[in-house]
Design a protein around this motif. Structure first.
Motif, PDB file in Angstrom:
ATOM      1  N   ILE A   1      46.335  21.198 -71.070  1.00  0.00           N
ATOM      2  CA  ILE A   1      44.914  21.190 -71.414  1.00  0.00           C
ATOM      3  C   ILE A   1      44.100  21.360 -70.141  1.00  0.00           C
ATOM      4  CG2 ILE A   1      43.106  19.892 -72.610  1.00  0.00           C
ATOM      5  CD1 ILE A   1      45.807  18.109 -73.435  1.00  0.00           C
TER       6      ILE A   1
ATOM      7  N   VAL B   1      43.454  25.026 -74.607  1.00  0.00           N
ATOM      8  CA  VAL B   1      44.897  24.807 -74.703  1.00  0.00           C
ATOM      9  C   VAL B   1      45.596  26.158 -74.762  1.00  0.00           C
ATOM     10  CG1 VAL B   1      44.714  22.546 -75.812  1.00  0.00           C
ATOM     11  CG2 VAL B   1      44.730  24.597 -77.216  1.00  0.00           C
ATOM     12  N   ARG B   2      46.903  26.147 -74.843  1.00  0.00           N
ATOM     13  CA  ARG B   2      47.669  27.401 -74.922  1.00  0.00           C
ATOM     14  C   ARG B   2      47.281  28.172 -76.182  1.00  0.00           C
ATOM     15  NH1 ARG B   2      53.239  25.037 -75.208  1.00  0.00           N
ATOM     16  NH2 ARG B   2      52.037  23.351 -76.046  1.00  0.00           N
TER      17      ARG B   2
ATOM     18  N   GLU C   1      51.760  19.901 -74.515  1.00  0.00           N
ATOM     19  CA  GLU C   1      50.552  20.710 -74.405  1.00  0.00           C
ATOM     20  C   GLU C   1      49.999  20.660 -72.995  1.00  0.00           C
ATOM     21  OE1 GLU C   1      48.685  23.406 -75.066  1.00  0.00           O
ATOM     22  OE2 GLU C   1      48.909  22.762 -77.138  1.00  0.00           O
TER      23      GLU C   1
ATOM     24  N   LYS D   1      44.170  20.965 -64.728  1.00  0.00           N
ATOM     25  CA  LYS D   1      45.047  20.963 -65.888  1.00  0.00           C
ATOM     26  C   LYS D   1      45.611  19.557 -66.090  1.00  0.00           C
ATOM     27  CE  LYS D   1      46.789  25.678 -65.518  1.00  0.00           C
ATOM     28  NZ  LYS D   1      46.361  26.333 -66.712  1.00  0.00           N
TER      29      LYS D   1
ATOM     30  N   TYR E   1      48.499  17.380 -68.687  1.00  0.00           N
ATOM     31  CA  TYR E   1      49.689  17.628 -69.490  1.00  0.00           C
ATOM     32  C   TYR E   1      49.892  16.495 -70.479  1.00  0.00           C
ATOM     33  CZ  TYR E   1      50.604  21.101 -65.948  1.00  0.00           C
ATOM     34  OH  TYR E   1      50.489  22.183 -65.117  1.00  0.00           O
TER      35      TYR E   1
ATOM     36  N   ASN F   1      48.250  21.082 -80.713  1.00  0.00           N
ATOM     37  CA  ASN F   1      47.654  22.352 -80.307  1.00  0.00           C
ATOM     38  C   ASN F   1      46.551  22.772 -81.275  1.00  0.00           C
ATOM     39  OD1 ASN F   1      47.749  25.573 -80.599  1.00  0.00           O
ATOM     40  ND2 ASN F   1      48.210  25.013 -78.473  1.00  0.00           N
TER      41      ASN F   1
ATOM     42  N   LYS G   1      42.608  22.815 -80.244  1.00  0.00           N
ATOM     43  CA  LYS G   1      42.001  24.150 -80.241  1.00  0.00           C
ATOM     44  C   LYS G   1      40.790  24.192 -81.179  1.00  0.00           C
ATOM     45  CE  LYS G   1      45.019  27.414 -80.119  1.00  0.00           C
ATOM     46  NZ  LYS G   1      46.065  28.346 -80.559  1.00  0.00           N
TER      47      LYS G   1
END
Length: 182
Positions: free
Chosen positions: A44, A111-112, A42, A2, A4, A101, A105
């Motif tokens: 990632i 991503v979230r 975010e 991950k 950030y 985001n 995406k």
């Protein structure tokens, strides 16, 4: 791994927030070395760093340094036991976070999924990289103390950075994206 994408404060704002962080960490002996203060924009999973850098550079190109509102306290209960400054979810910071985001995406980055459930915040103290884990009683006391402080103040964002999740300030920064001055 991950990564950030984080927003960083200018020196004056950082100093103000760091003083609050020092008080909590000294009172509850949580850290030997204070973690860097930031706002996570975010998270990632396993990105192509080169492609990500180009996308982020394009996204932040129109942005100058901007202000965010530190708007009270938000605490995340166990297992996190995290005491944080809440960031008001309006203005440039929210627009930038959503833009990042959506863009990532749409380009296939992991991503979230639901950014609406994310509370923007500045982590002051938690169990990550702490010298010791604080008790539930200490955590509740720290949350109550922070809420009594009634923090309501503007802070300035000066840059966006891409970080690896390690607690070594020299090695965690992958890429820095400074914002233009006024």
């Amino acid at each position: 791994m991950k990564y950030y994408l984080v927003a960083l404060f200018d020196d004056k704002s950082y100093s103000y927030i760091e003083n609050i962080q020092r008080k909590i960490c000294k009172r509850y002996r949580t850290y030997r070395n204070l973690p860097m203060l930031h706002i996570t924009l975010e998270v990632i999973d396993d990105p192509n760093i080169h492609e990500l850098s180009k996308i982020v550079t394009d996204i932040i190109k129109p942005y100058k340094r901007f202000k965010v509102m530190l708007d009270g306290t938000i605490c995340f209960d166990p297992p996190y036991k995290s005491v944080n400054l809440k960031i008001s979810n309006k203005g440039y910071i929210t627009r930038l976070s959503r833009n990042i985001n959506d863009n990532l995406k749409s380009r296939g980055f992991k991503v979230r999924d639901n950014i609406e459930n994310w509370d923007l915040h500045v982590s002051l103290a938690n169990t990550n990289y702490a010298a010791r884990e604080w008790s539930n009683r200490e955590y509740v006391a720290a949350c109550q103390w922070m809420k009594r402080e009634c923090i309501n103040r503007m802070a300035t964002i000066k840059a966006i950075e891409l970080w690896k999740p390690i607690n070594n300030k020299k090695e965690m920064v992958v890429k820095s994206f400074p914002l233009r001055d006024f």
